[in-house]
Design a protein around this motif. Structure first.
Motif, mmCIF file in Angstrom:
data_model
loop_
_atom_site.group_PDB
_atom_site.id
_atom_site.type_symbol
_atom_site.label_atom_id
_atom_site.label_comp_id
_atom_site.label_asym_id
_atom_site.label_seq_id
_atom_site.Cartn_x
_atom_site.Cartn_y
_atom_site.Cartn_z
ATOM 1 N N PHE A 150 0.826 -1.213 0.000
ATOM 2 C CA PHE A 150 0.000 0.000 0.000
ATOM 3 C C PHE A 150 0.862 1.265 0.000
ATOM 4 C CE2 PHE A 150 -2.337 3.333 2.323
ATOM 5 C CZ PHE A 150 -3.483 3.418 1.542
ATOM 6 N N TYR A 151 1.888 1.312 0.866
ATOM 7 C CA TYR A 151 2.679 2.543 1.023
ATOM 8 C C TYR A 151 3.863 2.635 0.059
ATOM 9 C CZ TYR A 151 0.057 3.709 5.219
ATOM 10 O OH TYR A 151 -0.950 4.039 6.092
ATOM 11 N N VAL A 200 0.748 13.312 9.753
ATOM 12 C CA VAL A 200 -0.294 12.317 10.022
ATOM 13 C C VAL A 200 -1.642 12.998 10.235
ATOM 14 C CG1 VAL A 200 -1.080 10.564 11.661
ATOM 15 C CG2 VAL A 200 1.320 10.620 10.963
ATOM 16 N N ASP A 260 -3.430 14.213 7.198
ATOM 17 C CA ASP A 260 -3.730 13.153 6.222
ATOM 18 C C ASP A 260 -2.775 13.179 5.024
ATOM 19 O OD1 ASP A 260 -5.833 12.020 7.627
ATOM 20 O OD2 ASP A 260 -7.291 13.434 6.803
ATOM 21 N N ILE A 261 -1.619 13.813 5.191
ATOM 22 C CA ILE A 261 -0.603 13.751 4.140
ATOM 23 C C ILE A 261 0.016 12.362 4.129
ATOM 24 C CG2 ILE A 261 1.621 14.717 3.376
ATOM 25 C CD1 ILE A 261 0.691 17.349 4.753
ATOM 26 N N ILE A 262 0.190 11.789 5.328
ATOM 27 C CA ILE A 262 0.520 10.371 5.445
ATOM 28 C C ILE A 262 -0.792 9.618 5.556
ATOM 29 C CG2 ILE A 262 1.586 8.616 6.893
ATOM 30 C CD1 ILE A 262 3.736 10.598 7.637
ATOM 31 N N LYS A 263 -1.055 8.723 4.639
ATOM 32 C CA LYS A 263 -2.339 8.035 4.583
ATOM 33 C C LYS A 263 -2.521 7.080 5.768
ATOM 34 C CE LYS A 263 -2.249 8.018 -0.490
ATOM 35 N NZ LYS A 263 -2.201 7.165 -1.691
ATOM 36 N N LYS A 264 -3.760 6.896 6.157
ATOM 37 C CA LYS A 264 -4.077 5.941 7.225
ATOM 38 C C LYS A 264 -3.866 4.509 6.740
ATOM 39 C CE LYS A 264 -7.435 8.795 9.718
ATOM 40 N NZ LYS A 264 -7.115 10.039 9.009
ATOM 41 N N PRO A 276 -4.494 0.841 5.604
ATOM 42 C CA PRO A 276 -5.655 0.225 4.934
ATOM 43 C C PRO A 276 -6.256 -0.852 5.816
ATOM 44 C CG PRO A 276 -3.606 -0.688 4.062
ATOM 45 C CD PRO A 276 -3.213 0.425 5.000
#
Length: 446
Positions: A23-24, A434, A437-441, A443
């Motif tokens: 994902f990341y 964080v 939301d620049i760093i995604k949560k 999944p």
């Protein structure tokens, strides 16, 4: 989800790691740290103004630590020949682990760490690459290099470089082993000078641990090293080969095992106070019946990853009083992440030229003393104790001054203030990424 067995929990973490990594697509990134307001900003961040910085550094190389990011940059160098308990998986596969290392460096120590897996075949090639990269970094963290190649590389780089070279599988593991052992002995009421220690496995970690334990006051005669060929002693049939190919292990054969005990490796447990195992992963590597042959209140460090040499509950049933592993899902995680972020924060803040065993002993005691009331299930801090890292950093930085290795002089308190500020600012920046939301949560798991 209820995970009933240790093996089920391990497999669950494996699935999470694969999904999240896909994902990341990487754990770290590089972003500017300076303000860019308009096109004119590049006139001093780049051309033409930057020529003045280059000219200044060319006349004073040491100023590269003040005018560029070198002061806070570490290279994580590996050839991928000894990754975790997986073996020689190659430099590409090693990248995943090196990224994780870089993440911890940054999050816990405020250090800009760059993962650099390199495709080299010989120790000489590795050393050549490391020498060539030195102008870019303030320190080297060597990682996941097979033994005995890792000993040759570390020793040569420590001689050649004007920045600290640290092999985490040797020095980091040894330091956190010592920290945990200091408190484990406090829990059971035994003294360093009287304790009989077995180093089960003779790879990079335990060979370094033997040297560090001796530097910390453990008697060489009370140490026993055991490997797949049995107990190490001066008359063992492979001594001539070791003298040529692994002089570090050969030296320990001469120094340790004062009783000159011989026999298969399991016999080393007889009369031991402590087992420090860095051996083959797998829950049957250490047998419960071996623990029953140890002295009262035995201490077991089963540090193989990802699966310890014996499951903690099995060791406890066999009579072990204090049990540690390399995993965070059990009590007493003996993990390098407690040591290397603070050590590198300290050597970077002091602009140190190197690091040695005296400095490492001080770092280990700083970690051990952080735990005010050690118990059977708490002999070391955890990575959540972030206050630990500036404390280790300041102790290390001051120790480099005392050892004559530092380019910068300061008090322990002064170094603490520097380290704390850097780490706090770094954590604030991360938190904003964080929260914004620049760093995604993460999944959802299937």
């Amino acid at each position: 989800m209820v995970l009933e067995t240790d093996q089920e929990r391990t497999e669950h973490f494996n699935r999470m790691s694969l999904k999240f990594s896909e994902f990341y697509k990487g754990k770290t990134m590089v972003i500017p740290k300076v303000p860019i307001n308009n096109l004119g900003s590049f006139s001093y961040w780049y051309t033409p103004g930057i020529a003045a910085v280059s000219t200044h550094i060319s006349k004073d190389i040491e100023s590269s630590f003040e005018l560029t990011g070198r002061w806070n940059s570490v290279a994580i160098l590996t050839d991928g020949t000894r990754v975790l308990g997986l073996g020689n998986v190659g430099p590409e596969a090693a990248m995943a682990v090196m990224e994780g290392k870089a993440l911890i460096f940054n999050y816990l120590g405020g250090v800009n760490a760059v993962p650099i897996p390199i495709r080299t075949k010989t120790k000489e090639e590795f050393i050549t690459v490391a020498r060539a990269l030195e102008p870019s970094f303030g320190g080297y963290n060597l990682e996941d290099i097979e033994s005995p190649k890792c000993f040759f590389i570390l020793e040569q780089l420590q001689k050649d470089l004007s920045i600290p070279a640290w092999h985490d599988d040797q020095l980091g593991t040894a330091s956190i082993i010592l920290a945990g052992l200091i408190n484990a002995l406090r829990v059971v009421g035994k003294k360093i000078e009287d304790s009989r220690i077995v180093l089960f496995g003779s790879g990079a970690a335990n060979i370094a641990a033997a040297h560090l334990l001796m530097a910390a006051g453990f008697k060489a005669s009370n140490l026993i090293i055991a490997d797949s060929k049995g107990i190490l002693h001066p008359e063992r049939e492979d001594m001539d080969t070791l003298m040529l190919n692994n002089p570090w292990k050969y030296k320990l054969a001469m120094l340790t095992n004062g009783e000159r005990r011989e026999g298969p490796s399991e016999e080393s447990f007889q009369g031991a106070d402590v087992i420090i195992s860095a051996a083959r992963p797998g829950p049957d590597t250490i047998k419960p019946e071996w623990i029953k042959n140890m002295n009262s209140d035995p201490i077991i460090f089963a540090l193989a990853n990802p699966v310890p040499e014996i499951w903690p509950n099995v060791a406890k049933e066999a009579g072990a009083r204090v049990i540690a592993t390399g995993r965070g899902d059990f009590p007493n995680q003996i993990n390098n992440s407690l040591i290397f972020p603070g050590v590198f924060r300290g050597v970077l803040d002091a602009r140190s030229r190197g690091v040695n065993f005296k400095i490492m002993v001080k770092a280990s005691y700083e970690i051990a003393n952080f735990v005010k009331d050690p118990s059977e299930d708490r002999i070391v801090p955890t990575m959540e104790n972030w206050e630990l890292y500036p404390q280790v950093a300041s102790a290390v930085a001051r120790a480099t001054v005392d050892e004559g290795l530092a380019r910068r002089n300061n008090s322990t308190e002064g170094f603490y203030k520097i380290a704390r500020e850097i780490i706090e600012e770094n954590r604030k920046a991360y938190r904003k990424l964080v929260d914004g939301d620049i760093i995604k949560k993460l999944p959802e798991m299937d």
